[in-house]
Design an enzyme around this catalytic site. Structure first.
Site, PDB file in Angstrom:
ATOM      1  CB  SER A   1       4.094   8.644  12.101  1.00  0.00           C
ATOM      2  OG  SER A   1       2.901   7.901  12.077  1.00  0.00           O
TER       3      SER A   1
ATOM      4  CB  CYS B   1      12.803   8.655   8.888  1.00  0.00           C
ATOM      5  SG  CYS B   1      13.731   7.694   7.718  1.00  0.00           S
TER       6      CYS B   1
ATOM      7  CD  GLU C   1      10.010  12.163  12.352  1.00  0.00           C
ATOM      8  OE1 GLU C   1       8.950  11.587  12.638  1.00  0.00           O
ATOM      9  OE2 GLU C   1      10.908  11.652  11.674  1.00  0.00           O
TER      10      GLU C   1
ATOM     11  CD  GLU D   1      12.946   3.915   8.530  1.00  0.00           C
ATOM     12  OE1 GLU D   1      12.909   4.789   9.435  1.00  0.00           O
ATOM     13  OE2 GLU D   1      12.915   4.157   7.320  1.00  0.00           O
TER      14      GLU D   1
ATOM     15  CE  LYS E   1      -2.104   2.975   3.026  1.00  0.00           C
ATOM     16  NZ  LYS E   1      -2.161   4.043   2.073  1.00  0.00           N
TER      17      LYS E   1
HETATM   18  P1  NDP Z   1       1.812   7.835   8.623  1.00  0.00           P
HETATM   19  O1  NDP Z   1       2.659   7.053   9.525  1.00  0.00           O
HETATM   20  O2  NDP Z   1       0.416   8.126   9.009  1.00  0.00           O
HETATM   21  O3  NDP Z   1       1.734   7.120   7.187  1.00  0.00           O
HETATM   22  C1  NDP Z   1       2.638   6.172   6.687  1.00  0.00           C
HETATM   23  C2  NDP Z   1       1.886   5.073   5.937  1.00  0.00           C
HETATM   24  O4  NDP Z   1       1.053   4.346   6.837  1.00  0.00           O
HETATM   25  C3  NDP Z   1       0.947   5.583   4.863  1.00  0.00           C
HETATM   26  O5  NDP Z   1       0.899   4.662   3.810  1.00  0.00           O
HETATM   27  C4  NDP Z   1      -0.378   5.625   5.592  1.00  0.00           C
HETATM   28  O6  NDP Z   1      -1.475   5.593   4.704  1.00  0.00           O
HETATM   29  C5  NDP Z   1      -0.295   4.363   6.413  1.00  0.00           C
HETATM   30  N1  NDP Z   1      -1.134   4.334   7.612  1.00  0.00           N
HETATM   31  C6  NDP Z   1      -1.514   5.384   8.386  1.00  0.00           C
HETATM   32  N2  NDP Z   1      -2.283   4.951   9.408  1.00  0.00           N
HETATM   33  C7  NDP Z   1      -2.373   3.605   9.295  1.00  0.00           C
HETATM   34  C8  NDP Z   1      -3.024   2.576  10.049  1.00  0.00           C
HETATM   35  N3  NDP Z   1      -3.689   2.862  11.149  1.00  0.00           N
HETATM   36  N4  NDP Z   1      -2.916   1.308   9.619  1.00  0.00           N
HETATM   37  C9  NDP Z   1      -2.211   1.014   8.525  1.00  0.00           C
HETATM   38  N5  NDP Z   1      -1.599   1.925   7.759  1.00  0.00           N
HETATM   39  C10 NDP Z   1      -1.654   3.210   8.148  1.00  0.00           C
HETATM   40  O7  NDP Z   1       2.537   9.171   8.309  1.00  0.00           O
HETATM   41  P2  NDP Z   1       1.848  10.527   7.844  1.00  0.00           P
HETATM   42  O8  NDP Z   1       1.802  10.494   6.405  1.00  0.00           O
HETATM   43  O9  NDP Z   1       0.555  10.793   8.512  1.00  0.00           O
HETATM   44  O10 NDP Z   1       2.881  11.567   8.399  1.00  0.00           O
HETATM   45  C11 NDP Z   1       2.763  12.030   9.746  1.00  0.00           C
HETATM   46  C12 NDP Z   1       4.107  12.174  10.403  1.00  0.00           C
HETATM   47  O11 NDP Z   1       4.763  10.914  10.412  1.00  0.00           O
HETATM   48  C13 NDP Z   1       5.088  13.056   9.683  1.00  0.00           C
HETATM   49  O12 NDP Z   1       4.907  14.386  10.027  1.00  0.00           O
HETATM   50  C14 NDP Z   1       6.390  12.526  10.148  1.00  0.00           C
HETATM   51  O13 NDP Z   1       6.715  13.090  11.391  1.00  0.00           O
HETATM   52  C15 NDP Z   1       6.146  11.055  10.297  1.00  0.00           C
HETATM   53  N6  NDP Z   1       6.600  10.268   9.143  1.00  0.00           N
HETATM   54  C16 NDP Z   1       7.765   9.583   9.262  1.00  0.00           C
HETATM   55  C17 NDP Z   1       8.237   8.886   8.192  1.00  0.00           C
HETATM   56  C18 NDP Z   1       9.513   8.136   8.276  1.00  0.00           C
HETATM   57  O14 NDP Z   1      10.070   7.785   7.247  1.00  0.00           O
HETATM   58  N7  NDP Z   1      10.009   7.853   9.449  1.00  0.00           N
HETATM   59  C19 NDP Z   1       7.545   8.858   6.915  1.00  0.00           C
HETATM   60  C20 NDP Z   1       6.302   9.550   6.913  1.00  0.00           C
HETATM   61  C21 NDP Z   1       5.880  10.240   7.991  1.00  0.00           C
HETATM   62  P3  NDP Z   1      -2.098   6.971   4.137  1.00  0.00           P
HETATM   63  O15 NDP Z   1      -1.012   7.637   3.383  1.00  0.00           O
HETATM   64  O16 NDP Z   1      -3.200   6.488   3.268  1.00  0.00           O
HETATM   65  O17 NDP Z   1      -2.549   7.773   5.314  1.00  0.00           O
END
Ligand code: NDP
Length: 815
Positions: A245, A300, A397, A266, A191
């Site tokens: 996140s 990240c 972060e 991660e 996904k």
């Molecule tokens: P998320 O952790 O929400 O999203 C990452 C992935 O997980 C996306 O594909 C998202 O889908 C999916 N997801 C979200 N909620 C669920 C769930 N309950 N069950 C299964 N899959 C889920 O990150 P965000 O995009 O909301 O970003 C928010 C914050 O997260 C950022 O500001 C940053 O601080 C951190 N972040 C960290 C990352 C890293 O590489 N360490 C990468 C991205 C974000 P969908 O996109 O459809 O919501």
């Protein structure tokens, strides 16, 4: 501006990349369907979602909104495909991965433009970093597919893997997930993030182009609440691999707890960028640009905390501000642009909110004099000084182009400040003194340390974190283990143990209980040993900080033999005993820096002292389990041999030196995890205990062990062995009592870095749930028993891997 003026100012002109090929492709293909079983299908919901170009805030394309029915279809397809794919010879899988790598390169420009348009990141980055690294990942893992049979003997694929990726490196994260999964014979349902689905869809086309068997890769676009959640909970999925996140990571830990699904996470970071006063400051400035303004800081492992030695701080800050003034922000497709757009308006608002909070908290903000484009989601590079380490902006972060700066005086202060975070993903160290840099690097709690460089990645060098940055590694050989299981595990029986307390074995009335009783009686007769002997009276104690101490509760619990008769008592451990044991284990942290030779010597010494009392230990096993003398003698002998094994490994389980494509080396160092809690198995009271404790301490960890609940006396007999073997106080702590209650306390404890649990399935679930608090690593048996006498199951490399982290230290060389 005329040519003469350009020569005067040396200003860059616009150098736009054409979006035509991508726009034509989008026009022809949208609305995009879902990629299931090698075909494009309409979503069950009949709904589609817009994806936006963040640099214009205008829609780019429509993609399908999958729901749980589509997840069912994709998982079924992946499961069916796994039948054949898991048995496809490594060489054939290697050819497919190689073909994917080649096709990535053939479409590289298109992919780079598409990624920039969908994500907002500059074309310079997608073209020069994201896409080449994607290809490199598939090439590298084609190699591991080829070598799997010889290099990972005894391991097989996990099965169907659900993969959930974020929006910051959409295609690169896809590659990090799909390449190792396929190489190890798994099939996947992936996904992509809601904001950035397009390169994953182009990737699906590549999968079709190269003729990958249907169902091996399935791609579902849609919303987290519909697709992500259903994928995580689907019973047909054997592993979840997630990047995103920490909050969502924690949700996934809880959702998968006890399900037996493997999980790798991660997560976020707040990585330190440490500058010592002898560093080359001009290089440092360029390093900072790469650390925090690369990908608009949405990385990240972004070096978001600048820690500068006090005497050079003002000089460095002046240089940085001058450089920030020259950074170019704007159209991501302009090849002369340094900073592109933030991925979404929600992310932009979140960055602004945190920046406002920083100002409110009293930090001093600095931004360049120029203005950002007004169309699209742009945020200027931002520097905070006068930041105190406990404030929100120093701890949370921000995931944007925002740098917070603090100062330190001594190397020890730098390390303390760097480690003052709940994360532990990456760190950079800048100094021209290599002795200093290599002294500091191992002290930093981070999965990756870059020396005089930053944000370097390669498929050969694993990437992943500690603490709330998650667990598991991606890349390198260590990353492969996330996608395999020992072959014996799939056929191991479920344990008959339950999570209840009391005399489990004695009072059973079912058939199994009767059989056990008959067996006990028979073995008593065969041994000529009668269990009617008066129980040996013992003072029940714990072993904490090298001393035998009374349980805090002041209570004892009875220990029963196999016929339900009391044969002794042990202390009833409680939360306070665990707290004292964790404190002792922490205080014994110097064990990690003792020499490997010294650790080996102590393990040999424990073996020697145990062998002196071989008969006594065997007798105790018979008394507790009713097994035959011969069986018990074998268990003691194997235990001694096992101590020898880990004494042998103590100075041999070493790291490797990677040679990524740069002038430099990456030192992949195996490091102890820290404090490990362990609930020992009940199958073999002595061997089960030593099989867990020995590898952990051999690798430099300190432990709190909960011995077998039914048969704890063998571990208790070890107190004297440990006391007389020169083992420093606090390295091994033993707390007896109710296994599941004590395990939960350990799993919940913020100062325990990893929790191992060998017991019934319900207990495994409780450990995984409780560990979500500080996202500690867990290793549980999901209620399956293990043959501790079998070297493969009882002393395989798996135990050493669970006892270590791999830290990658990047050391470039040359002037
Ligand atoms: P998320 O952790 O929400 O999203 C990452 C992935 O997980 C996306 O594909 C998202 O889908 C999916 N997801 C979200 N909620 C669920 C769930 N309950 N069950 C299964 N899959 C889920 O990150 P965000 O995009 O909301 O970003 C928010 C914050 O997260 C950022 O500001 C940053 O601080 C951190 N972040 C960290 C990352 C890293 O590489 N360490 C990468 C991205 C974000 P969908 O996109 O459809 O919501």
């Amino acid at each position: 501006m005329n040519v003469m003026e350009i020569f005067e100012t040396m200003e860059y002109g616009p150098a736009p990349e054409s979006p035509t090929t991508v726009l034509d492709w989008l026009k022809e293909r949208q609305p995009f369907g879902l990629f299931i079983n090698g075909r494009w299908v309409k979503p069950a919901s009949g709904k589609y979602l817009d994806t936006i170009n963040p640099s214009t805030s205008k829609p780019l394309a429509q993609v399908a909104a999958a729901n749980s029915k589509d997840v069912d279809a994709a998982v079924s397809a992946a499961r069916a495909a796994a039948e054949t794919w898991s048995k496809t010879p490594g060489h054939i899988r290697a050819r497919y991965l190689y073909a994917i790598a080649r096709h990535i390169q053939k479409h590289s420009r298109m992919l780079a433009v598409l990624e920039s348009m969908d994500n907002g990141k500059p074309i310079r980055e997608t073209r020069d970093l994201d896409i080449p690294l994607v290809a490199r990942h598939f090439y590298y893992h084609a190699g591991w597919a080829q070598l799997m049979a010889s290099e990972l003997p005894g391991y097989g694929p996990v099965g169907v893997v659900g993969q959930i990726i974020p929006w910051n490196f959409p295609l690169l994260m896809l590659a990090w997930k799909i390449a190792p999964a396929l190489a190890m014979g798994n099939t996947v349902v992936l996904k992509p993030a809601r904001y950035t689905p397009l390169t994953a869809l182009k990737f699906a086309e590549i999968v079709q182009e190269i003729g990958l068997p249907p169902g091996v890769v399935n791609i579902l676009t849609g919303e987290a609440s519909q697709v992500g959640d259903a994928l995580v909970r689907h019973p047909g999925v054997n592993k979840i691999a997630f990047t995103g996140s920490t909050d969502v990571g924690r949700t996934l830990r809880r959702a998968t707890a006890g399900s037996g699904k493997k999980l790798s996470l991660e997560l976020g970071g707040k990585s330190p960028f440490i500058v010592f006063d002898d560093a080359d400051l001009d290089s440092v400035v360029e390093g900072v640009v790469d650390a925090i303004w690369f990908n608009q800081g949405q990385v990240c492992c972004a070096g978001s905390r600048l820690l500068v030695q006090e005497d050079i701080a003002s000089r460095l800050i002046d240089k940085l501000r001058a450089r920030m003034e020259k950074l170019r922000i704007g159209d991501p497709l302009d090849k002369a642009v340094d900073i592109g757009a933030i991925v979404s308006s929600a992310q932009l608002n979140e960055i602004q909110r945190l920046v406002d909070q920083g100002v409110e908290e009293g930090a001093e903000i600095w931004q360049p004099s120029w203005a950002c484009p007004t169309e699209g989601y742009f945020f200027p590079p931002t520097l905070f000084t006068n930041v105190s380490p406990a404030t929100t902006i120093a701890q949370v972060e921000i995931f944007g182009p925002v740098l917070v700066s603090m100062t330190f005086r001594t190397p020890a202060e730098a390390v303390a400040l760097a480690n003052n975070t709940r994360y532990g993903l990456a760190a950079s160290v800048w100094s021209e003194n290599i002795n200093l840099a290599l002294d500091v690097a191992p002290k930093l709690k981070a999965g990756t340390v870059w020396v005089n460089c930053t944000n370097l990645f390669d498929a050969s060098s694993g990437f992943g974190g500690y603490h709330e940055s998650g667990f598991g590694r991606e890349g390198g050989k260590e990353g492969l283990y996330e996608y395999v299981r020992p072959a014996w595990e799939t056929s191991s029986p479920r344990t008959t143990e339950h999570s209840s307390n009391g005399p489990e074995q004695g009072a059973s009335t079912d058939q199994a209980g009767e059989d056990e009783e008959d067996h006990a009686a028979a073995s008593e007769r065969a041994n000529g040993y009668h269990l009617e002997l008066p129980a040996i009276d013992r003072t029940p104690k714990m072993f904490i900080n090298g001393k035998q101490v009374r349980p805090d509760s002041g209570y004892s619990r009875d220990v029963y033999d196999i016929r339900g008769r009391v044969i002794g008592q042990v202390g009833e451990g409680n939360r306070k005993d665990i707290r004292n044991a964790v404190e002792a284990a922490h205080a014994a942290g110097g064990w990690a820096t003792s020499t490997t030779h010294n650790r080996a010597q102590i393990l040999y010494y424990i073996a020697e002292n145990l062998s002196v009392r071989e008969t006594e230990f065997a007798r105790r096993i018979v008394q507790q389990t009713g097994r035959s003398d011969a069986d018990a003698a074998t268990e003691v002998q194997v235990t001694i041999s096992r101590l020898f094994t880990y004494a042998a490994w103590a100075d041999k389980y070493e790291g490797v030196v990677h040679r990524p494509p740069l002038r430099g080396v990456v030192l992949a160092m195996k490091e102890p995890i820290g404090v490990i809690g362990m609930a020992c198995p009940s199958e073999n009271p002595l061997l089960g205990f030593i099989s867990l404790v020995a590898p952990a301490i051999a690798m430099g960890n300190t432990v709190i062990a909960i011995p077998s609940q039914q048969s704890p006396l063998s571990a208790i007999d070890c107190y004297q062995v440990l006391e007389t073997s020169d083992l420093p106080a606090g390295v091994v702590n033993i707390v007896t009592g109710e296994r599941d209650t004590l395990s939960e306390v350990l799993s919940d404890h913020d100062d325990v870095e990893s929790m191992w649990y060998f017991g019934p399935a319900e207990g495994c679930k409780r450990v995984e749930l409780a560990s979500a608090g500080n996202m500690k690593r867990t290793w549980v048996n999901y209620g399956h028993s293990r043959d501790w006498l079998d070297p493969l199951q009882g002393e395989g490399e798996e135990l050493l891997r669970e006892s270590t982290h791999v830290k990658n230290i990047w050391v470039p060389y040359g002037e």
